[in-house]
Design a protein around this motif. Structure first.
Motif, PDB file in Angstrom:
ATOM      1  N   SER A   1       1.092  -1.542   0.294  1.00 18.88           N
ATOM      2  CA  SER A   1       0.101   0.198  -0.308  1.00 18.88           C
ATOM      3  C   SER A   1       0.739   1.042  -0.089  1.00 18.88           C
ATOM      4  CB  SER A   1      -0.556  -0.055   1.017  1.00 18.88           C
ATOM      5  OG  SER A   1       0.000  -0.064   2.817  1.00 18.88           O
ATOM      6  N   CYS A   2       0.554   2.261  -0.894  1.00 19.42           N
ATOM      7  CA  CYS A   2       1.528   3.282  -1.085  1.00 19.42           C
ATOM      8  C   CYS A   2       1.369   4.394   0.526  1.00 19.42           C
ATOM      9  CB  CYS A   2       0.523   4.463  -1.713  1.00 19.42           C
ATOM     10  SG  CYS A   2      -0.422   3.540  -3.283  1.00 19.42           S
ATOM     11  N   HIS A   3       1.000   4.087   1.274  1.00 19.72           N
ATOM     12  CA  HIS A   3       1.293   4.938   3.201  1.00 19.72           C
ATOM     13  C   HIS A   3       2.140   4.222   3.557  1.00 19.72           C
ATOM     14  CE1 HIS A   3      -1.578   8.096   1.500  1.00 19.72           C
ATOM     15  NE2 HIS A   3      -0.982   9.171   2.920  1.00 19.72           N
ATOM     16  N   LEU A   4       2.202   2.501   3.278  1.00 24.46           N
ATOM     17  CA  LEU A   4       3.081   2.212   4.012  1.00 24.46           C
ATOM     18  C   LEU A   4       4.975   2.423   3.259  1.00 24.46           C
ATOM     19  CD1 LEU A   4       4.157  -0.411   6.108  1.00 24.46           C
ATOM     20  CD2 LEU A   4       2.684  -1.991   4.036  1.00 24.46           C
TER      21      LEU A   4
ATOM     22  N   CYS B   1       7.064  13.108 -12.504  1.00 25.45           N
ATOM     23  CA  CYS B   1       5.915  13.410 -11.920  1.00 25.45           C
ATOM     24  C   CYS B   1       4.840  12.110 -12.333  1.00 25.45           C
ATOM     25  CB  CYS B   1       5.498  14.228 -10.780  1.00 25.45           C
ATOM     26  SG  CYS B   1       5.252  16.001 -11.679  1.00 25.45           S
ATOM     27  N   LEU B   2       4.592  13.318 -13.612  1.00 27.04           N
ATOM     28  CA  LEU B   2       4.050  13.451 -14.650  1.00 27.04           C
ATOM     29  C   LEU B   2       3.471  11.416 -15.167  1.00 27.04           C
ATOM     30  CD1 LEU B   2       3.363  16.356 -15.164  1.00 27.04           C
ATOM     31  CD2 LEU B   2       2.812  15.996 -16.857  1.00 27.04           C
ATOM     32  N   ASN B   3       4.884  11.995 -14.925  1.00 23.73           N
ATOM     33  CA  ASN B   3       4.923   9.770 -15.843  1.00 23.73           C
ATOM     34  C   ASN B   3       4.967   8.378 -14.933  1.00 23.73           C
ATOM     35  OD1 ASN B   3       5.930  11.038 -18.117  1.00 23.73           O
ATOM     36  ND2 ASN B   3       7.879  10.878 -17.483  1.00 23.73           N
ATOM     37  N   VAL B   4       4.629   8.941 -13.610  1.00 23.70           N
ATOM     38  CA  VAL B   4       4.925   8.388 -12.643  1.00 23.70           C
ATOM     39  C   VAL B   4       3.238   8.337 -11.721  1.00 23.70           C
ATOM     40  CG1 VAL B   4       6.763   7.825 -11.267  1.00 23.70           C
ATOM     41  CG2 VAL B   4       5.448   9.769  -9.954  1.00 23.70           C
TER      42      VAL B   4
ATOM     43  N   ALA C   1       4.492   9.060  -5.407  1.00 17.98           N
ATOM     44  CA  ALA C   1       4.956   8.129  -5.919  1.00 17.98           C
ATOM     45  C   ALA C   1       5.772   9.327  -6.740  1.00 17.98           C
ATOM     46  CB  ALA C   1       4.021   7.699  -7.038  1.00 17.98           C
ATOM     47  N   CYS C   2       4.219  10.705  -7.104  1.00 19.22           N
ATOM     48  CA  CYS C   2       5.531  11.919  -7.270  1.00 19.22           C
ATOM     49  C   CYS C   2       6.808  12.581  -6.932  1.00 19.22           C
ATOM     50  CB  CYS C   2       4.286  13.154  -7.801  1.00 19.22           C
ATOM     51  SG  CYS C   2       3.026  13.033  -5.782  1.00 19.22           S
TER      52      CYS C   2
ATOM     53  N   ASN D   1       7.754  17.983  -1.643  1.00 19.91           N
ATOM     54  CA  ASN D   1       7.023  16.764  -1.345  1.00 19.91           C
ATOM     55  C   ASN D   1       5.114  17.484  -1.852  1.00 19.91           C
ATOM     56  OD1 ASN D   1       5.542  15.644   0.609  1.00 19.91           O
ATOM     57  ND2 ASN D   1       6.578  16.335   2.254  1.00 19.91           N
ATOM     58  N   ILE D   2       5.055  16.931  -3.113  1.00 18.83           N
ATOM     59  CA  ILE D   2       3.706  17.165  -3.277  1.00 18.83           C
ATOM     60  C   ILE D   2       2.803  16.945  -2.793  1.00 18.83           C
ATOM     61  CG2 ILE D   2       2.376  16.776  -5.365  1.00 18.83           C
ATOM     62  CD1 ILE D   2       4.842  17.071  -7.288  1.00 18.83           C
ATOM     63  N   PRO D   3       2.721  15.577  -2.428  1.00 19.94           N
ATOM     64  CA  PRO D   3       1.491  15.289  -1.243  1.00 19.94           C
ATOM     65  C   PRO D   3       1.341  16.065   0.323  1.00 19.94           C
ATOM     66  CG  PRO D   3       3.188  13.419  -1.602  1.00 19.94           C
ATOM     67  CD  PRO D   3       4.037  14.233  -2.233  1.00 19.94           C
ATOM     68  N   ARG D   4       2.004  16.476   0.061  1.00 25.45           N
ATOM     69  CA  ARG D   4       1.660  17.897   1.845  1.00 25.45           C
ATOM     70  C   ARG D   4       1.155  19.365   0.806  1.00 25.45           C
ATOM     71  NH1 ARG D   4       4.037  13.949   3.096  1.00 25.45           N
ATOM     72  NH2 ARG D   4       4.809  13.581   5.518  1.00 25.45           N
ATOM     73  N   MET D   5       1.543  19.082  -0.485  1.00 25.70           N
ATOM     74  CA  MET D   5       1.266  20.492  -0.740  1.00 25.70           C
ATOM     75  C   MET D   5      -0.290  20.138  -0.835  1.00 25.70           C
ATOM     76  SD  MET D   5       4.275  22.367  -2.266  1.00 25.70           S
ATOM     77  CE  MET D   5       4.884  20.941  -3.036  1.00 25.70           C
ATOM     78  N   LEU D   6      -0.267  18.781  -2.022  1.00 24.96           N
ATOM     79  CA  LEU D   6      -1.994  18.802  -1.859  1.00 24.96           C
ATOM     80  C   LEU D   6      -2.588  18.431  -1.119  1.00 24.96           C
ATOM     81  CD1 LEU D   6      -1.238  15.901  -4.392  1.00 24.96           C
ATOM     82  CD2 LEU D   6      -2.109  18.063  -5.162  1.00 24.96           C
ATOM     83  N   LEU D   7      -1.986  17.971   0.459  1.00 24.16           N
ATOM     84  CA  LEU D   7      -2.927  18.415   2.216  1.00 24.16           C
ATOM     85  C   LEU D   7      -3.518  19.756   2.522  1.00 24.16           C
ATOM     86  CD1 LEU D   7      -1.402  15.549   3.503  1.00 24.16           C
ATOM     87  CD2 LEU D   7      -3.868  15.371   3.053  1.00 24.16           C
ATOM     88  N   HIS D   8      -2.329  20.972   1.931  1.00 20.42           N
ATOM     89  CA  HIS D   8      -2.314  21.745   2.669  1.00 20.42           C
ATOM     90  C   HIS D   8      -3.013  22.491   1.597  1.00 20.42           C
ATOM     91  CE1 HIS D   8      -1.244  25.877   3.924  1.00 20.42           C
ATOM     92  NE2 HIS D   8      -1.568  26.813   2.477  1.00 20.42           N
TER      93      HIS D   8
END
Lengths: 254, 282, 481
Positions: free
Chosen positions: B178-181, C320-323, C369-370, C379-386
């Motif tokens: 899983s991704c987060h793991l 980041c697009l490719n993954v 993955a990005c 840290n793209i996921p953190r910014m999406l969360l923000h």
């Protein structure tokens, strides 16, 4: 007539950037190390590069040839000038090139390609604009030439690249307009890494005194293999707008 | 830490001999008892309690003293992921309160584990008091398989395999990381090591294993058309793997994957890794 | 500025996932680029790669934190080399600058090498309106210019097109015989553009990097069109977002190692061109004028928010697009603006406004993955969360775009989870409500809003008869199994 600054005033633009950053116009509190290098430091760095390159030259030359081949160059390792001339001549013959453009560089004094090519009926001419022909005529001739030959200001073993610095005698177009480019690389042109290259260029830039007073020329071309694209279905095609074929003539000695 | 022990983990649900032998080895080496609090996660608590039971069983068989702090509910991740930080903080405080004083916190989920270990610090970045508590929790939180390998050292000693007349490999298992793991908790090897060492398990390759299954919490219902495409690819990979069981360390992903397997009546069973290690029971 | 269609994300992505040709194109490109990227990393080893990423990250951190300082240094050195720097606050100003240079210089023909900023500005349209012929010369850009489309990928603009579609386009627009031979199509573009390069009065390029120390503009290309655009015409205009500056020439080495490997898996591109001012007096050739247009266009909004600032570290490699599993399903156009994929989901709301692009931060599973692929560790996921946090709870009502339903659901969930007692109650209510819908413990079909969006492809479990905590209390706490 030159066009002056027509954007918003620099001061205003920079003030808005500072405002967004929430900072004053102080220089960085923690000065950026590379930019603290003075001329003595840069001179020393360049000397270190030159010493190391001299020491490792046989290895670097081998690495250059291997890497360049991987990146799409046709690499011709030549023991001497005669061999190099033979290679260039047979290439021109194979291509059926009757017009071969070249730069005006020191290397052609020791590697006399004009005479050699003339021997097989190919006209090798220096692509310089101050001749009687004028700019447009030179460009037209370039477009019709089957081959362009230049020296190399540097060749980088790490990447398998040739670096040329367009200037007087060295048109920007000789290495990109004809469908085949031949670069003649002498042992003294070889460097190890990208870092080596930039250390030497930085010294060139700063040599004449304080930052900004030096000049390293208007253009630097870093060439690695043929022109290529993968823009249609990620299928690689060579020779789009630049040469489809590139040859690195590696002179073991001049 | 138990080190240099010959730990038999997976399927001794059926083997009283092995269980006794293991217990004897534990007793002989007399390690200090390891106490761990189970943060079971709301999804297991409410929807998949049998997974929690397997987690407890496996841990106990490894000699862990398991407790269950009853004040726990949800870690707050669904709210945090949807941007409701204030609401998420309330649940985070509740969770921190519940887990205060635990020696180890074991979470059978990479996603909830990431919330506890990684995101609580972001959540309380501007609250020094809570941040300190979040940081104190961070170092005690382990995902279930990570706990087995890192703390109990199950991976450092070869898992004892029964003699030639022991049970043969009986199931083919595909593991979905899983991704987060994988990318928040940075646990990549542990689950695969455990599965590889499990005697009744033949771990098979899952093509494009590290591709997200398309769950993503509310993403699955906000953008079902994209989620379903991702899910379809995951199912195709599972089919291609030839596995009869698909497993993961997260019931979120498995609810998603399993929901489609069930809808399509595929002959693949869906189990949390604790259930696989618990001998496929539950 | 280029047209903004970010509000249409849902409809556009629904259409995209049904587009079989797009699907094929995305699969081929995504796995191709990412596969070679991974090989290139393995070749230098993970450790070295991580070291490079860290170096690049540190350079970007330092530069962006002192951006004004390095922009000033850059301007000084461009001027010292004989060039001009023009600053533009927004797209309209940037377009006006280029348009004015073209007008003053009597420019009739422009050749362009690839520039994402120019896409962002919608510059071609502005120049064409004043009677200037504009030719995109990057093969991918040339294709989409002929098709009157926009790029769908940061480094492969025509990635969404199959060879058949390009062949059709060339036949219709250029009057050449239909040919699906890719070499032949590249040759057609070469022939069509060769004369334009030599005719053009103005060449326009983007910039991969701007070196403050030397006042240099650096472009990285493969086709050679960038070399021709910056060498043949008498005027060269470089366009760059203000974040492109790096302090020292020495810094360039690490970026030249990272960018091609991240973008296409190439160890190095065919060409890197470094332009420092216009031609010198005794140079054989090169432009007589060099103009550098530095564009803000919303970037200071990203700069202002410390949580989003690192989005300006982006070097536009497209890894980041490719993954990204979302990009790989919906393609670039669904994102509705110039910058697609994970990084686009951050910078687009910043550049065009959060309210314009509500879906982008939400259309992600936060799989991360990005971030792992990013050569500067953004840290793209953190910014999406923000950004989601701003949508849900911002004090600024322009940014708070969450729907009342979502808010009510969140609060309901928070309430149920606020104590074990309420959770128990919630479960009992949930079971009672779901029982009539369920068959053997699963809900298969329902018309309930939201739930039906789950059950259209997946069964949904109902709450267990006894929760884990019940079983703990009754059995497990007593040591039973």
């Amino acid at each position: 007539m030159s066009t002056g600054n027509i954007g918003i005033p620099t001061a205003e633009f920079l003030a808005s950037v500072r405002e967004a950053l929430g900072r004053t116009d102080e220089p960085p509190a923690d000065p950026y190390a590379p930019l603290q290098d003075d001329l003595a430091a840069l001179t020393e760095q360049a000397a270190t590069v030159r010493e190391r390159v001299a020491r490792e030259l046989p290895d670097l030359s081998r690495q250059l040839g291997e890497t360049a081949a991987l990146r799409g160059w046709n690499v011709a390792r030549c023991g001497g000038v005669e061999e190099a001339l033979d290679y260039v001549v047979s290439l021109a013959t194979q291509l059926g090139a009757t017009s071969v453009a070249r730069s005006e560089q020191e290397v052609f004094e020791s590697v006399p390609v004009d005479a050699a090519l003339a021997g097989v009926g190919a006209m090798c001419w220096p692509a310089v604009y101050d001749g009687p022909e004028g700019r447009e005529a030179v460009r037209r001739r370039l477009a019709e030439s089957g081959m362009g030959i230049t020296g190399a200001d540097y060749a980088i073993a790490e990447t398998g690249s040739v670096v040329v610095l367009p200037r007087q005698g060295l048109s920007r177009l000789v290495s990109v307009v004809p469908p085949v480019h031949v670069a003649i690389v002498r042992p003294q042109d070889i460097l190890g890494t990208l870092d080596d290259l930039f250390a030497l260029r930085r010294l060139e830039f700063h040599r004449d005194g304080a930052q900004g007073n030096g000049d390293m020329g208007s253009y630097l071309n870093f060439i690695t293999g043929p022109s290529r694209t993968a823009d249609i279905e990620q299928t690689i095609v060579v020779g789009v707008h630049g040469p489809r074929e590139v040859h690195m003539v590696l002179l073991d000695e001049e | 830490m138990i080190q240099d022990e010959r730990v038999v983990l997976p399927e001794w649900g059926g083997s009283a001999n092995l269980a006794r032998r293991f217990a004897r080895e534990i007793a002989l080496s007399q390690p200090p008892p390891i106490r761990a609090s189970l943060f079971v996660t709301c999804i297991i608590d409410q929807l998949y309690p049998e997974v929690g039971v397997s987690v407890v069983r496996v841990l106990r068989r490894c000699g862990v003293e398991v407790d269950f702090p009853e004040g726990q509910t949800c870690c707050g991740q669904p709210l945090y992921n949807s941007g409701f930080t204030q609401e998420a903080r309330k649940l985070a405080v509740r969770t921190l309160d519940a887990l205060d004083g635990s020696q180890y916190v074991v979470v059978p989920s990479g996603s909830c584990g990431a919330m506890l270990r990684v995101f609580y610090e972001d959540l309380f970045a501007d609250d020094p008091v809570m941040l300190e508590r979040a940081e104190a929790l961070r170092d005690r939180v382990y995902e279930f398989t990570e706990f087995l390998t890192e703390v109990l050292g199950v991976d450092t000693s070869p898992v004892e395999r029964p003699a030639a007349d022991g049970p043969a490999a009986t199931r083919t298992v595909a593991y979905h990381p899983s991704c987060h793991l994988l990318r928040e908790m940075r646990v990549r090897e542990a689950p695969q090591q455990l599965l590889n060492n499990a005697v009744s398990v033949e771990l098979v390759d899952l093509p494009d294993a590290e591709q997200c299954c398309g769950f993503g919490g509310t993403f699955a219902v906000k953008y079902p058309h994209i989620s379903e495409e991702m899910l379809a690819d995951k199912l195709a990979s599972i089919r291609q793997s030839g596995a009869d069981t698909v497993t993961a360390c997260d019931m979120g992903c498995l609810m998603h994957i399993g929901g489609a397997i069930s809808r399509q009546n595929l002959p693949v069973s869906v189990q949390h890794i604790a259930q696989v290690l618990d001998g496929g029971e539950g | 500025m280029a047209e903004v269609a970010t509000r249409e994300f849902v409809a556009a992505s629904q259409a995209a996932v049904r587009d079989e040709q797009l699907r094929q194109a995305l699969r081929r490109a995504g796995s191709g680029f990412d596969g070679t990227r991974r090989e290139a990393i393995a070749e230098v080893t993970e450790d070295v790669w991580e070291d490079w990423r860290q170096q690049a990250r540190s350079i970007k951190e330092h530069t962006i934190a002192h951006l004004d300082y390095y922009l000033a240094m850059l301007e000084r050195n461009v001027q010292a080399a004989g060039g001009q720097v023009h600053f533009a606050r927004d797209a309209a100003q940037a377009n006006a600058i280029v348009s004015e240079i073209a007008r003053q210089q009597g420019v009739r023909t422009v050749t362009k090498s690839k520039s994402m900023v120019s896409e962002e500005l919608g510059l071609n349209h502005v120049l064409e309106e004043q009677g200037v012929d504009v030719f995109e010369t990057d093969l991918g850009e040339y294709i989409i210019q002929l098709a009157e489309e926009t790029p769908s990928h940061l480094v492969a603009p025509a990635l969404h097109k199959t060879r058949g579609q390009v062949a059709q386009l060339f036949a219709e627009q250029l009057g050449v015989p239909y040919s699906e031979d890719i070499e032949e199509m590249a040759r057609i573009a070469r022939v069509a553009l060769r004369q334009k390069f030599l005719e053009a009065d103005m060449g326009i390029s983007g910039a991969n990097f701007l070196v403050a120390e030397t006042g240099s503009l650096v472009i990285i290309t493969n086709e050679g069109n960038g070399r021709l655009c910056t060498s043949a015409p008498r005027i060269h205009v470089g366009l760059a977002g203000m974040e492109k500056v790096i302090p020292s020439l020495q810094d360039l080495a690490v970026f030249l190692r990272l960018l091609p490997r991240s973008a296409t898996g190439q160890r190095i591109t065919s060409y890197m061109s470094m332009v420092t001012g216009p031609r010198r007096a005794d140079d054989e050739d090169g432009p007589e004028e060099f103009h550098l247009v530095i564009v803000d266009n919303g970037r200071s909004r990203l700069l202002r928010d410390p949580a989003l600032r690192e989005s300006l570290y982006c070097i536009r490699c497209g890894a980041c697009l490719n993954v990204c599993p979302i990009y790989q399903r919906v393609g670039g156009h669904a994102y509705g603006w110039v910058y697609p994929g994970p990084i686009g989901s951050i910078v687009t709301p910043g550049l065009v406004g959060v309210a314009q692009a509500k879906d982008l931060p939400n259309a992600s599973t936060l799989c991360g993955a990005c971030r792992d692929a990013c050569p500067v560790q953004i840290n793209i996921p953190r910014m999406l969360l923000h950004l989601r946090h701003q949508q849900a709870e911002s004090d600024d009502t322009n940014q708070r775009t969450v729907s009342d339903t979502d808010k009510a659901l969140a609060q309901g969930f928070a309430t149920v989870m606020s104590s074990p007692w309420l959770l128990r109650l919630g479960r009992l209510v949930g079971r009672a409500l779901s029982a009539p819908l369920a068959r053997s413990g699963k809900i298969r079909q329902t018309r309930l809003p939201l739930v039906s969006r789950w059950t259209r492809a997946r069964d949904l479990p109902v709450p267990a008869e006894r929760s884990f905590r019940d079983r703990w209390r009754d059995e497990l706490s007593k040591g039973g199994n």
